[in-house]
Design an enzyme around this catalytic site. Structure first.
Site, short mmCIF file in Angstrom:
data_model
loop_
_atom_site.label_atom_id
_atom_site.label_comp_id
_atom_site.label_asym_id
_atom_site.label_seq_id
_atom_site.Cartn_x
_atom_site.Cartn_y
_atom_site.Cartn_z
N HIS A 9 0.83 -1.22 0.00
CA HIS A 9 0.00 0.00 0.00
C HIS A 9 0.86 1.27 0.00
O HIS A 9 0.43 2.31 0.50
CB HIS A 9 -0.94 0.04 1.21
CG HIS A 9 -1.65 -1.25 1.46
ND1 HIS A 9 -2.85 -1.55 0.88
CD2 HIS A 9 -1.30 -2.33 2.20
CE1 HIS A 9 -3.23 -2.77 1.27
NE2 HIS A 9 -2.30 -3.26 2.05
N LYS A 33 16.25 21.31 -10.94
CA LYS A 33 15.64 20.02 -11.23
C LYS A 33 16.49 19.06 -12.03
O LYS A 33 17.22 19.42 -12.94
CB LYS A 33 14.29 20.23 -11.95
CG LYS A 33 13.37 21.05 -11.15
CD LYS A 33 12.03 20.52 -10.76
CE LYS A 33 11.48 19.32 -11.31
NZ LYS A 33 10.10 19.53 -11.73
N GLU A 84 9.55 8.32 -17.01
CA GLU A 84 8.17 8.76 -17.23
C GLU A 84 7.67 8.35 -18.62
O GLU A 84 6.55 7.90 -18.79
CB GLU A 84 8.07 10.27 -17.07
CG GLU A 84 8.27 10.74 -15.64
CD GLU A 84 8.42 12.25 -15.57
OE1 GLU A 84 7.50 12.91 -15.10
OE2 GLU A 84 9.48 12.77 -15.98
N SER A 108 15.03 20.94 -16.37
CA SER A 108 13.81 21.73 -16.53
C SER A 108 14.18 23.04 -17.22
O SER A 108 15.26 23.56 -17.02
CB SER A 108 13.21 22.02 -15.15
OG SER A 108 12.43 23.19 -15.19
#
Ligand code: ARG
Length: 462
Positions: free
Chosen positions: A160, A287, A294, A281
Site C-alpha cells: 500500500h 531540477k 516517465e 527543466s
C-alpha cells in the site's frame, strides 16, 4: 500503365484508380519494412517452383538473381517505392519485371498476396522475437549487476506504499528479474505458433499446382506447415500474441519506471539518476528530471493501444482474407519499436543509477517497520499470533504518542503490553529481521545469494 492508361493489374477496369483512393489503400509507407522477408520468401518459393518443375531452373535463376539485385537496391536506398503499387509485394514484383523481363510474371505462380503477406509477417516476427529476447536478457543481466553491486543494502519493503517490512534491495531488484523471466518464456512460447508456414494456402483455398510446402518450410526455417488454408491466410493470432507479450513486458517496465521516479524524488531520495539519463527543466534550475522513466511508463499506453487495436480489427472478421488485415502492421511495428527502445534505455538507466543506502536506513530508523518482527517474537514465545498482533499494535500506538522509536523504549515500557517481552527484544534489528526470513523465495541474505546464483544460471543457459 497499359495502352489504355490503366495502372498495374488493372486490365479488368475501364478507369485508372482515383488518387485519393490509391493513397488510402496503400500500405507501402509502412510495409516496406518487410522487404527483406518478402524477398527471402519469394526466393524460397521460386526455388521450390523449379524443383517441382513448375518453372524451369533457368527461370528460377533469373528470378532469384533479380530479387537479390532488388534487395541491394533497397538497402542502398536506390529503389523508389510507389504508392500506386500499393504495397511492398507489388513494388518488388514490378521492379522484378524491369530487371528480369516477362519471367518475373512466373514468380506469382501458385501464390497469392494473401499467403505471401502472412508469410512475410511470420518471418518478421520470428526475427523480432529473437531480438526481443536478447534485449530482455541484457536487461536481466543489468538487474543482476545492480543487485550484486548493492548486495548488502537494506531498504523498506512496501505494501500500500506504506513501509511494511525491511527487505534486501537486491531482493527487490530480483523481483523484476522474475517478471522479465516470465516475459522471455511468453515470447518463446509465442514463437511456437509463429513458426508455421502459411505459404501454399494461395488466396484462400490452396493452389492447383504440385507444390512442395515442406521444402519451402525447410528453406525458410519453419518447424511446421499450416493445416488449413482458410485459417492460414486470415489468422493473425501470432501478431496478437506478440503484442500481448509486449504489453505485459511494458507493464513490467512501467512498474520499475514508476519506482525509479519515486526513488529519485527528494521525498524518497533512495536513488539518484546518472546525469546522462536525466533531463533538466527549462525553468527550474534545481531540477533533475526522470523523463526517461516517465516516458517508459507512458509508452506502455500505446503498446496496450496497439494490442486493443488489433483485437478490434479481428473481432467479427468474416473468413478469410479481408483488407482489414492490412491494418495489423503499423501497430505491430510501433509496438516493436517502442518495446525495444524502452528495454534499451531502461537497461542503461537502471544500471547507472546510484543507490543511496544511508537514506534508505534513515527512513527506517524512526519507523515501526520491525513491528511484525516484534509480533513474531511474542508468537514464538507462545502467544497466539492474533494476540501478539494486538499487543504490538498497542505498543506502536503508545510509541507514537511518546514520539519514540522501538529502540528508544525501555523494557518496562515493552512489558506494559506483554509480560512475554524480555531484554532480547531490544536486539531486534533490521539485519536479524532479514536473516529470520530464511524461507525459499524470502529476503534472507542466504536466500538472495541463492536467487542471484539461480538468476545467473538461467541467463547463462542460452
Ligand atoms: N498489403 C496487403 C496487406 O497488408 C497485402 C495483401 C493484399 N491482398 C489482397 N487481396 N488485396 O494485407
Amino acid at each position: 500503365m497499359d495502352k489504355k492508361g490503366r495502372g498495374y493489374l488493372r486490365s479488368r477496369f475501364q478507369k485508372e484508380i482515383n488518387k485519393t483512393v490509391s493513397q488510402y489503400v496503400a500500405s507501402i509507407p509502412f510495409d516496406w519494412r518487410l522487404y527483406q522477408h518478402d524477398i527471402t520468401g519469394s526466393i524460397a518459393h521460386a526455388k521450390m517452383l523449379a524443383k517441382q518443375k513448375i518453372i524451369t531452373p533457368k527461370d528460377a535463376e533469373s528470378i532469384v538473381s533479380g530479387l537479390q539485385t532488388i534487395q541491394e537496391e533497397i538497402e542502398k536506398g536506390q529503389l523508389e517505392f510507389k504508392p500506386e503499387l500499393e504495397d511492398i509485394h507489388m513494388n518488388i514484383e514490378k521492379r522484378l519485371f524491369e530487371i528480369a523481363g516477362d519471367v518475373a510474371g512466373k514468380l506469382h505462380t501458385a501464390r497469392s498476396r494473401n499467403d505471401q503477406v502472412a508469410l512475410d509477417l511470420r518471418l518478421y516476427i520470428k526475427e523480432i522475437i529473437v531480438e526481443t529476447i536478447e534485449r530482455i536478457r541484457s536487461f536481466q543481466q543489468a538487474l543482476i549487476r545492480v543487485a550484486e553491486a548493492n548486495k548488502k543494502v537494506i531498504m523498506p519493503g512496501y505494501t500500500h506504499l506504506q513501509q511494511a517490512q525491511p527487505i534486501l534491495f537486491a531482493h527487490h531488484i530480483l523481483a523484476y528479474f522474475e517478471m522479465l523471466q516470465r516475459d522471455v518464456e511468453r515470447f518463446q512460447d509465442c514463437l511456437k505458433r509463429v513458426n508455421v508456414l502459411p505459404l501454399g494456402s494461395g488466396a484462400l483455398a490452396g493452389v492447383s499446382y504440385p507444390i512442395d510446402r515442406h521444402f519451402v518450410a525447410k528453406e525458410l526455417g519453419f518447424s511446421q506447415i499450416s493445416t488449413n488454408s482458410l485459417d492460414a491466410v486470415s489468422d493473425r493470432d501470432f501478431v496478437i500474441e506478440y503484442q500481448a507479450a509486449a504489453a505485459i513486458t511494458m507493464m513490467h517496465l512501467s512498474r520499475l519506471a514508476e519506482e525509479v521516479i519515486l526513488w529519485s524524488s527528494t521525498e524518497f531520495g533512495f536513488a539518484e539518476l546518472d546525469d546522462a539519463y536525466a533531463t533538466s527543466s527549462s525553468i527550474m534550475p534545481q531540477k533533475k528530471n526522470p523523463d526517461v522513466a516517465e516516458l517508459a511508463r507512458a509508452k506502455t499506453g500505446r503498446v496496450y493501444g496497439n494490442l486493443l487495436g488489433l483485437l478490434t480489427i479481428m473481432k467479427g472478421l468474416p473468413m478469410t482474407y479481408n483488407r482489414d488485415l492490412q491494418e495489423d502492421k503499423e501497430g505491430l511495428f510501433d509496438t516493436v519499436d517502442t518495446l525495444l527502445a524502452s528495454l534499451n534505455v531502461l537497461t542503461g538507466l537502471v544500471e547507472t543509477m546510484k543507490i543511496n543506502n544511508t537514506r534508505m536506513r534513515d527512513v527506517m530508523s524512526n519507523s515501526y517497520i520491525l513491528a511484525t518482527d516484534l509480533a513474531d517474537y511474542l508468537a514464538k514465545k507462545g502467544l497466539p499470533f492474533r494476540q501478539a498482533h494486538e499487543a504490538v499494535s498497542k505498543l506502536v500506538q503508545y510509541a507514537i504518542s511518546k514520539r519514540k522509536g522501538f529502540r528508544e523504549l525501555t523494557l518496562k515500557e515493552y512489558q506494559r503490553f506483554s509480560p512475554l517481552f524480555d531484554k532480547e527484544v531490544q536486539q531486534i534489528t533490521l539485519e536479524n529481521s532479514l536473516v529470520k526470513r530464511n524461507v525459499p523465495g524470502g529476503t534472507a541474505p542466504e536466500q538472495v545469494t541463492r536467487a542471484l546464483a539461480r538468476a545467473k544460471r538461467l541467463i547463462g543457459k542460452e
